[in-house]
Design a protein around this motif. Structure first.
Motif, short mmCIF file in Angstrom:
data_model
loop_
_atom_site.label_atom_id
_atom_site.label_comp_id
_atom_site.label_asym_id
_atom_site.label_seq_id
_atom_site.Cartn_x
_atom_site.Cartn_y
_atom_site.Cartn_z
N LEU A 331 29.93 5.09 -20.78
CA LEU A 331 31.39 5.20 -20.76
C LEU A 331 32.02 4.44 -21.93
O LEU A 331 32.95 4.93 -22.58
CB LEU A 331 31.93 4.65 -19.43
CG LEU A 331 31.46 5.36 -18.15
CD1 LEU A 331 31.90 4.59 -16.92
CD2 LEU A 331 32.01 6.79 -18.11
N ILE A 332 31.49 3.24 -22.20
CA ILE A 332 32.02 2.45 -23.32
C ILE A 332 31.78 3.17 -24.64
O ILE A 332 32.68 3.26 -25.50
CB ILE A 332 31.35 1.06 -23.33
CG1 ILE A 332 31.75 0.25 -22.09
CG2 ILE A 332 31.72 0.29 -24.60
CD1 ILE A 332 31.01 -1.06 -21.93
N THR A 333 30.58 3.71 -24.81
CA THR A 333 30.24 4.39 -26.05
C THR A 333 31.12 5.60 -26.28
O THR A 333 31.57 5.87 -27.41
CB THR A 333 28.76 4.81 -26.04
OG1 THR A 333 27.95 3.67 -25.74
CG2 THR A 333 28.35 5.36 -27.40
N GLU A 334 31.39 6.36 -25.24
CA GLU A 334 32.25 7.53 -25.38
C GLU A 334 33.63 7.14 -25.90
O GLU A 334 34.22 7.81 -26.75
CB GLU A 334 32.38 8.26 -24.03
CG GLU A 334 31.13 8.96 -23.56
CD GLU A 334 30.84 10.23 -24.35
OE1 GLU A 334 31.60 10.56 -25.28
OE2 GLU A 334 29.83 10.90 -24.03
N GLN A 335 34.15 6.02 -25.42
CA GLN A 335 35.47 5.57 -25.89
C GLN A 335 35.40 5.06 -27.32
O GLN A 335 36.32 5.28 -28.11
CB GLN A 335 36.01 4.47 -24.96
CG GLN A 335 36.38 4.97 -23.58
CD GLN A 335 37.37 6.11 -23.62
OE1 GLN A 335 38.40 6.03 -24.28
NE2 GLN A 335 37.05 7.20 -22.93
N PHE A 336 34.31 4.39 -27.67
CA PHE A 336 34.14 3.96 -29.06
C PHE A 336 34.09 5.16 -30.00
O PHE A 336 34.69 5.16 -31.07
CB PHE A 336 32.86 3.13 -29.19
CG PHE A 336 33.08 1.65 -29.06
CD1 PHE A 336 33.03 0.82 -30.17
CD2 PHE A 336 33.33 1.07 -27.82
CE1 PHE A 336 33.23 -0.55 -30.06
CE2 PHE A 336 33.53 -0.29 -27.70
CZ PHE A 336 33.48 -1.10 -28.82
N MET A 337 33.35 6.19 -29.59
CA MET A 337 33.23 7.37 -30.44
C MET A 337 34.56 8.12 -30.54
O MET A 337 34.81 8.82 -31.53
CB MET A 337 32.16 8.32 -29.87
CG MET A 337 30.74 7.79 -29.99
SD MET A 337 30.21 7.55 -31.70
CE MET A 337 30.29 9.21 -32.31
N ALA A 338 35.41 7.98 -29.53
CA ALA A 338 36.71 8.67 -29.55
C ALA A 338 37.80 7.85 -30.23
O ALA A 338 38.95 8.29 -30.29
CB ALA A 338 37.13 8.99 -28.11
N ASP A 339 37.46 6.68 -30.75
CA ASP A 339 38.45 5.83 -31.41
C ASP A 339 39.02 6.56 -32.62
O ASP A 339 38.30 6.91 -33.55
CB ASP A 339 37.79 4.51 -31.85
CG ASP A 339 38.81 3.49 -32.32
OD1 ASP A 339 39.97 3.88 -32.58
OD2 ASP A 339 38.47 2.30 -32.42
N PRO A 340 40.33 6.83 -32.66
CA PRO A 340 40.91 7.60 -33.78
C PRO A 340 40.80 6.88 -35.12
O PRO A 340 40.89 7.52 -36.17
CB PRO A 340 42.37 7.79 -33.35
CG PRO A 340 42.64 6.71 -32.34
CD PRO A 340 41.33 6.46 -31.64
N ARG A 341 40.60 5.56 -35.09
CA ARG A 341 40.50 4.84 -36.37
C ARG A 341 39.26 5.23 -37.16
O ARG A 341 39.24 5.11 -38.39
CB ARG A 341 40.48 3.33 -36.11
CG ARG A 341 41.80 2.78 -35.59
CD ARG A 341 41.71 1.31 -35.31
NE ARG A 341 40.76 1.01 -34.26
CZ ARG A 341 40.37 -0.22 -33.93
NH1 ARG A 341 40.85 -1.25 -34.59
NH2 ARG A 341 39.52 -0.41 -32.95
N LEU A 342 38.21 5.68 -36.48
CA LEU A 342 36.99 6.07 -37.19
C LEU A 342 37.26 7.19 -38.19
O LEU A 342 36.85 7.14 -39.35
CB LEU A 342 35.91 6.49 -36.18
CG LEU A 342 35.32 5.40 -35.29
CD1 LEU A 342 34.34 6.02 -34.30
CD2 LEU A 342 34.64 4.33 -36.11
N ALA A 343 37.95 8.22 -37.71
CA ALA A 343 38.27 9.34 -38.60
C ALA A 343 39.22 8.91 -39.71
O ALA A 343 39.10 9.34 -40.86
CB ALA A 343 38.88 10.49 -37.79
#
Length: 1119
Positions: A331-343
Motif C-alpha cells: 500500500l505504501i509503495t503504491e502511494q509512493f509510485m503515484a506521487d505526482p512529484r515524480l513525473a
C-alpha cells in the motif's frame, strides 16, 4: 484506522444439515463466563493456582490457533458444546504485544501518533486505552462466538463532554480481524476504545460473558421461539432494521429470489471460513490516505519522520511474522509510485530531495527483506515479483543510484574482477531502479544444504577440514564459510533478522564474517607473492567496482548491527545462543567480530560511484559506521584487532584503500584514517602515523605521478591522468583531508620529527589554499595556547604552511587574500625577527607589490611589532633597512600603487627617500594617473617639499581633462589646490601652471573659481610658511598669466552656454538664467566685459529666438 460504525457482513454462511434437536437437550444457549464452568483450573491466568491444564483446553487452544472454525465444523459432524466454548474462548488473542503494535507506531509506545502534532506519550492510542481500562471505563462486555462487543466511555474533560462509544471486535485464530467504533476517529491504527475493549478481554477473561455463535442459539429455537425472537428484535430496533427486515422477508417469501438459492445464512459471530486469509485487521484505505498526506506535505510537519515510522512499523510486523507487513508495504509503495512529484521532477530534469531519496532507498531495502523471507510460499514470491516488475517498468520509478545509470553486477553474481563493459554496450543496458535488487533477489533460494546447516545449528563445523581450496566450505579452524556476493549474503542476514530469526541471522553473519576474514588473508598472501610485479607496473585496478560502504543494501552495517545486538545480550544468553563460538574463538566476542567487520569494509578499496546522490551516500554511510564504532569502548582485545587490520590495510596492495598503490578514482580514506589514527595513537603511535600519512593522498587531484618512486609511503599513481571525473563531494572530501592533517598536527605537537613528516605530507597532498590556510591557523592556535609556552617547531610549521598559501594564491583571485597576508605577518612575528626579515627578502614570491608595501612592510615597521619582539636599536635598523629595500623594489615594479607607501617607509633615510622620489618622477611621465600624482604631490607638500609637490602637480595636470559639464568631478579640488600651490610659490610658477589649466579644464565654473582665487593676495589653501613669497599685490587681469585664464574662462562660458541651449528643457530655464548670471560676473572682470556680455546676450536672442519663453526670461534679467 477508519473505524466504521456499521458491522461488516458475515464472512461465511452457517447451517446444520442433518441437525438433530435431540442431541442438544440440556445444552441451552445461556451464557457462561469465559473462565467459568468448563474452564481449566490453570486457564484463568490469575497465577494463584498451578494445576495442569486439561486435555480439552490444550487441544482447544491448538485448534483455536491454527484451524478456521468452519474446518472444525466440516471435520466433525457433532461438536459438543463445551468443546465449542473452549475453542471460542481460546480464539481471542492472548498477547498484548500485537494489540500494542496495531495501536501505536512502535511496540514501546515511544513515538508520537500519526498526526505528529502531539508529543505527549499518554495520548497514544495504546496508552490511552490502558488508561481507560484501568480507570474502569469499559462496560457491557459481551462475547458472542467470535465477536466481542462493549461500550467504552471517554470521561469528560474541560474541553470536551463525556463520550460513550460502542465498540465491536471480530477475531479468528488469535488475531483481531475487524474492528468498529462509533468514536469516528480516522487513523491507521486502532483507536483507544478498541484497545481498551481488547485488553479487557485479554486481562479479564473471567469477567466476560461468553456465548456460542448466534447461529448455534438459533438452531436450538423452535418456530415459535424464532418468530418471537425476530419480532422482539424488530420491535426494539424498528426504526433502524424495519426496512431491512421487510426487504429480507419479501425475498425469502419469493421462491425464485437469490436468497433462496443459497444454502444457509450469514452469521457474523461464527468465525472465519476456510478461504479467509488469517491476518490482523489493517485499514488499507487509511494507510493509503495517510501516506498520501505525508507525501503531499513534501517534507514539512515532520512528514519524513512519520514515513520512516511507517517503515519501522513494517519491519516490526515482519519481525512478528505478520503477513500484514508485506500488505502494508504494498500500500505504501503504491502511494509512493503515484506521487505526482515524480513525473514533475522527471519532466523538469531535477533531482528529488535527499531525505525523499532516502525514503525510496528504505522502500527498496524493505522489499528486499520481504522477497528473501526464508519461509514464504512460491505463489507469494511470484505475486511480489509481478508487482515489482510492474513498478520498475514505470518511467518515473527512481533509479537505484539517483538519476544516474550504473554498471553494478547482478545480485546473484560473485565479486567482479573483469573490466567494465564498453560504453556502447553499457548504454543499452536498462537502468537499475530501487526495486531491481528485490527483483533479482526473487531468484535466490534457501535450499542449499550448506546454507541450511549454517543457519540451523550452532554446532555445524568440520575440524578435520583442510582449507586449501578457493571455494572451501570451512576455514582452517573448521568453521563454516558462506561464499556469495557479499551484499547478497548480508541481505540474507538482514532478511533473517527482519523476519524474526535472530539466531539464524547471527549464525549466517558469523559465517559471512569468517569468509571475509579468510578472503582478506588470501588477498594479502596473493599480493605478497606478486608484489614486485605489481609495483613494477606502477598502477592498479579496482578489485571491487561495487563498494560495501555506501552500497544500497548496506552490507557492513547489517553485519555490524546483527553482531552488536547479540553482543549486548546477557552473557548467559550469548552462551546459550552460540556456545561453541565462545569456546573456540579464543575469547573473541560478537562486538570484536562487529568491529573487525566494520574495519574490513571501511578499508576496502572501491571506486567512487557516479552521481551526486550515490557519492553523498558513500560519505554518509561511512560516517554512520564510524559513529557506531565510536560508541564501542576499546579494550586490549579490540586494540589487537585494530593493529591487525591496520597492518593489513598498509600491506594489502590493491585490495586495500590504504595500500601502496591505489586507483585514481578510488574512494579516499581520510575520514576512516582519522578514526584509526585517534584510536591507535595511545597504543601504537608509529602505526597510527603510518596509516594517517598513507591516507593523506588524494589521487583524483593529481595530474601526473611518477611510477619510479615507490619508496615514499604516500606514493601516488594516476591511471587516467587526463580525465577529471565528476566528484560532486570533492569539497567535503578535501575538508576531511584537512581534518586528518589537523588531527596529526595537534597530536605531533612537541615532536619535531613527526611535525616535519606531517608538514611534508600536507605540502604534497593538499591542493586547496583555503584548507592549507585553515591548517596553518590551527597549527598557530595549538602552538600559542595560553596555558603553555609557544611551541616554536609547530610555529615554524604554521609559518611554512602560510608561505605555501601565499605562493598558491599569489597569481589567483582569493577574497581572503588580505586576511591571509595579515595573518602571515602575525605568524612570522611570533616566530621571530629572522622570519620577518626572511619574508621581506623573498617578498616577490609571496606578495604583490601593493601587499608587500601597504601590509607587510608597514606592519613590520610599526611600534607594536618592535615592542612585541623586544628589539634593540641594531635589530630595529636592520629590520627597517629590509623594509626600505622592499619598498623601493616594489615602487620600481609597481610605482602606481606602491610609490606613496615607498616614500612613507623611506622618510627616515635620506638616500632611500630620494631614490623613491626619483622613481616617482620617472614613472610620472609614463604610467601614473593624475589621481596618483596629485596624491603624492599633496604628500610632498605636507612633508615640506613644495617645489617637488609643484613639479608632481604640473605632471598630474598634463594628464587631466575636464569637459564643460564636469563641474562635480573629484579632481576639481586637486586642480584648485595645485593652482593655489603655484600661486603661493610665485608668479613664474603660476604662469607655468595656467596654460596647463587652460588646456586641461573646459568647465567654466571651475575656471572662474580658479580665476577668483588667483586674484587674491593670499590664496588661503597653503600654509603660512609659503605665503611670505607672495608680492602682496593683486595680480592684474589685463596681463599674463591671468589674462590668458580670463579669456579662457569667458570662452568656456560661451561654449557651455551654447552646449546647454542645444538640448534645454523648460524645467531647466531658471537654472540656466542663474548660470548666465555667473557668466556675467566673470565677463565683468574684464575691462570691456560689459560690452562683451551685451554682445553675447544679443547673439543669444538672435540665434535662439525660437525659444520665446526662454528669451523673454533672458530679456527680463539682462535687458
Amino acid at each position: 484506522m477508519a473505524e466504521r460504525v456499521q458491522q461488516p457482513p458475515a464472512k461465511r454462511l452457517c447451517c446444520r444439515p442433518g441437525y438433530n434437536p435431540a442431541c442438544r437437550q440440556g445444552q441451552r444457549a445461556g451464557g457462561v463466563l469465559c473462565g467459568g464452568a468448563g474452564s481449566a483450573p490453570g486457564g484463568s491466568g490469575n497465577g494463584k493456582t498451578h494445576n495442569p491444564e486439561s486435555l480439552l483446553d490444550i487441544a482447544a487452544r491448538r485448534v483455536a490457533e491454527k484451524w478456521p472454525f468452519q474446518r472444525v465444523e466440516e471435520r466433525f459432524e457433532r461438536i459438543p458444546e463445551p468443546v465449542q466454548r473452549r475453542i471460542v474462548y481460546w480464539s481471542f488473542p492472548r498477547s498484548e504485544k500485537e494489540i500494542c503494535m496495531y495501536s501505536s507506531f512502535n511496540a514501546g509506545g515511544e513515538e508520537s501518533g500519526t498526526s505528529g502534532d502531539n508529543n505527549d506519550e499518554t495520548q497514544l492510542p495504546f496508552l490511552r486505552g490502558v488508561t481507560l481500562l484501568e480507570g474502569g471505563w469499559v462496560d457491557n462486555v459481551l462475547q458472542v462466538g467470535f465477536h466481542l462487543s462493549g461500550t467504552v466511555t471517554d470521561p469528560a474533560t474541560p474541553s470536551s463532554p463525556e463520550l460513550v462509544c460502542s465498540v465491536s471486535v471480530s477475531f479468528d485464530r488469535c488475531k483481531i480481524t475487524a474492528v468498529t467504533c462509533t468514536c469516528g476517529n480516522k487513523d491507521i491504527f486502532y483507536c483507544a476504545h478498541v484497545v481498551a475493549l481488547s485488553l479487557y478481554r485479554v486481562r479479564k477473561p473471567e469477567q466476560v460473558k461468553l456465548h456460542l455463535p448466534i447461529s448455534e442459539t438459533l438452531f436450538q429455537m423452535s418456530r415459535d421461539q424464532l418468530q418471537k425472537f425476530v419480532q422482539y428484535l424488530i420491535s426494539v430496533h424498528h426504526t433502524e432494521v424495519l426496512p431491512t427486515a421487510q426487504k429480507l422477508a419479501d425475498e425469502i417469501l419469493s421462491q425464485n429470489s437469490e436468497i433462496n438459492q443459497v444454502h444457509g445464512a450469514p452469521d457474523p459471530t461464527a468465525g472465519a471460513s476456510v478461504d479467509d486469509e488469517n491476518c490482523w485487521h489493517l485499514d488499507e484505505e487509511q494507510v493509503q490516505e495517510q501516506v498520501k498526506l505525508f507525501l503531499s506535505q513534501g517534507g514539512y510537519h515532520g512528514s519524513g519522520k512519520q514515513l520512516n515510522l511507517l517503515f519501522s512499523k513494517v519491519r516490526e510486523m515482519l519481525k512478528m511474522r505478520d503477513s500484514n507487513g508485506a500488505r502494508m508495504l504494498t500500500l505504501i509503495t503504491e502511494q509512493f509510485m503515484a506521487d505526482p512529484r515524480l513525473a514533475l521532477w522527471r519532466q523538469q530534469g531535477t533531482t528529488m530531495t535527499d531525505k525523499y531519496r532516502q525514503l525510496w532507498d528504505e522502500l527498496g531495502a524493505l522489499w528486499m527483506c520481504i522477497v528473501l523471507n526464508p519461509h514464504c510460499k512460491p505463489e507469494q514470491k511470484s505475486s511480489w515479483l509481478r508487482q515489482l516488475r510492474r513498478w520498475t517498468s514505470v518511467d518515473v520509478c527512481p533509479w537505484e543510484d539517483g538519476n544516474h545509470g550504473n554498471e553494478l553486477p547482478n545480485l546473484t553474481h560473485s565479486l567482479p574482477q573483469a573490466e567494465p563493459l564498453p560504453a556502447s554496450l553499457s548504454e543499452m543496458r536498462p537502468h537499475r531502479t530501487v526495486f531491481t535488487r528485490a527483483i533479482e533477489a526473487c531468484d535466490l533460494h534457501w535450499q542449499d544444504r550448506h546454507l541450511q546447516h549454517i543457519i540451523a545449528s550452532d554446532l555445524y563445523a568440520n575440524y578435520c577440514y583442510h582449507d586449501n581450496q578457493e571455494g572451501s566450505l570451512f576455514d582452517a579452524r573448521g568453521w563454516p564459510l558462506w561464499h556469495e556476493h557479499v551484499p547478497t549474503a548480508c541481505a540474507r542476514v538482514d532478511a533473517l533478522r527482519s523476519h524474526g530469526y535472530p539466531r539464524e541471522a547471527l549464525r549466517l553473519a558469523i559465517a559471512v564474517v569468517n569468509t571475509l576474514r579468510r578472503q582478506q588473508q588470501r588477498q594479502l598472501e596473493h599480493f605478497r607473492r606478486h608484489k614486485k610485479e605489481l609495483l613494477h607496473k606502477g598502477h592498479t585496478s579496482i578489485t571491487n567496482m561495487e563498494g560495501w560502504v555506501g552500497h544500497p543494501l548496506d552490507p557492513i552495517g547489517t553485519l555490524f548491527s546483527t553482531l552488536t545486538e547479540s553482543g549486548r545480550k546477557p552473557a548467559t544468553q550469548i552462551k546459550q545462543i552460540h556456545r561453541y563460538i565462545l569456546k573456540c574463538s579464543y575469547g573473541e566476542s560478537y562486538v570484536a567480530l562487529a568491529v573487525e567487520t566494520a574495519l574490513i569494509g571501511l578499508g576496502q578499496q572501491r571506486v567512487m560511484p557516479d552521481g551526486l546522490y550515490a557519492q553523498e551516500k558513500v560519505c554518509r554511510n561511512e560516517e554512520q559506521l564510524l559513529a557506531k564504532l565510536q560508541e564501542v569502548e576499546l579494550d586490549d582485545s579490540l586494540v589487537k584487532i585494530f593493529r591487525k587490520q591496520a597492518v593489513f590495510l598498509l600491506e594489502a596492495g590493491p585490495y586495500s584503500g590504504l595500500g601502496e598503490i591505489v586507483h585514481r578514482e578510488s574512494v579516499p580514506m581520510h575520514t576512516f584514517a582519522r578514526y584509526l589514527f585517534t584510536s591507535l595513537l595511545p597504543h601504537d603511535a608509529e602505526l597510527a602515523y603510518k596509516i594517517a600519512l598513507r591516507a593523506m593522498r588524494l589521487p583524483v587531484l593529481e595530474s601526473t605521478a611518477s611510477s619510479g618512486d615507490l619508496s615514499r609511503p604516500h606514493h601516488i599513481v594516476s591511471v587516467v591522468p587526463n580525465r577529471y571525473p565528476r566528484w560532486f563531494t570533492l569539497s567535503h572530501i578535501e575538508s576531511q583531508q584537512c581534518e586528518l592533517a589537523s588531527t596529526m598536527l595537534t597530536a605531533a605537537k612537541g615532536d619535531s620529527r613527526r611535525l616535519e613528516t606531517v608538514l611534508e605530507s600536507i605540502q604534497k597532498n593538499i591542493h586547496s589554499s583555503s584548507h592549507i590556510f585553515k591548517l596553518a591557523q590551527d597549527a598557530f592556535k595549538i602552538a600559542t595556547l595560553m596555558d603553555s609556552l609557544p611551541d616554536i617547531t609547530l610555529l615554524k610549521v604554521s609559518l611554512e604552511l602560510g608561505l605555501q598559501v601565499m605562493r598558491i594564491t599569489l597569481s589567483t583571485l582569493n577574497w581572503r587574500r588580505r586576511e591571509m597576508v595579515r595573518w602571515l605577518v602575525t605568524c612570522a612575528t611570533e616566530v621571530g625577527v629572522y622570519a620577518l626579515d626572511s619574508i621581506m627578502q623573498s617578498w616577490f614570491t609571496l606578495f604583490t607589490p601593493t601587499e608587500a608595501t601597504s601590509i607587510v612592510a608597514t606592519t613590520v615597521m610599526s611600534n607594536s611589532t618592535i615592542v612585541r619582539l623586544h628589539l634593540d636599536c641594531h635589530q630595529q635598523e636592520n629590520l627597517a633597512s629590509s623594509a626600505r629595500t622592499l619598498a623601493l623594489q616594489c615602487a620600481m615594479k609597481d610605482p602606481q600603487n606602491c610609490a606613496l607607501s615607498a616614500l612613507t617607509l623611506c622618510e627616515k633615510d635620506h638616500i632611500a627617500f630620494e631614490t623613491a622620489y626619483q622613481i616617482v618622477l620617472d614613472a610620472a611621465a609614463t604610467g601614473m594617473s593624475y589621481t596618483q600624482l596629485f596624491t603624492i604631490a599633496r604628500y610632498m607638500e605636507h612633508r615640506g617639499y613644495p617645489l617637488r609637490a609643484y613639479k608632481l602637480a604640473t605632471s598630474a595636470m598634463a594628464h587631466l581633462n575636464l569637459s564643460y559639464n564636469q563641474d562635480t568631478h573629484p579632481a576639481i579640488n586637486d586642480v584648485l589646490w595645485a593652482c593655489a600651490l603655484s600661486h603661493s610659490l610665485g608668479k613664474n610658477e603660476l604662469a607655468a601652471v595656467i596654460p596647463l589649466v587652460v588646456k586641461s579644464v573646459k568647465c567654466a565654473t571651475v575656471l572662474s573659481d580658479i580665476l577668483r582665487r588667483c586674484t587674491l593676495t593670499t590664496p588661503g589653501m597653503v600654509s603660512a610658511l609659503h605665503s611670505r613669497r607672495n608680492s602682496g599685490k593683486l595680480m592684474s587681469l589685463d596681463k599674463a598669466p591671468l589674462r590668458q585664464l580670463l579669456d579662457a574662462t569667458i570662452g568656456a562660458y560661451i561654449n557651455t552656454t551654447h552646449s546647454r541651449l542645444t538640448h534645454i528643457s523648460p524645467r531647466h530655464y531658471s537654472e540656466f538664467i542663474e548660470f548666465l548670471g555667473k557668466a556675467r560676473e566673470t565677463f565683468m572682470m574684464a575691462h570691456d566685459g560689459h560690452i562683451q556680455f551685451t554682445q553675447f546676450i544679443d547673439n543669444l536672442k538672435q540665434i535662439y529666438k525660437g525659444k520665446k519663453k526662454l528669451m523673454m526670461l533672458v530679456r527680463e534679467r539682462f535687458g
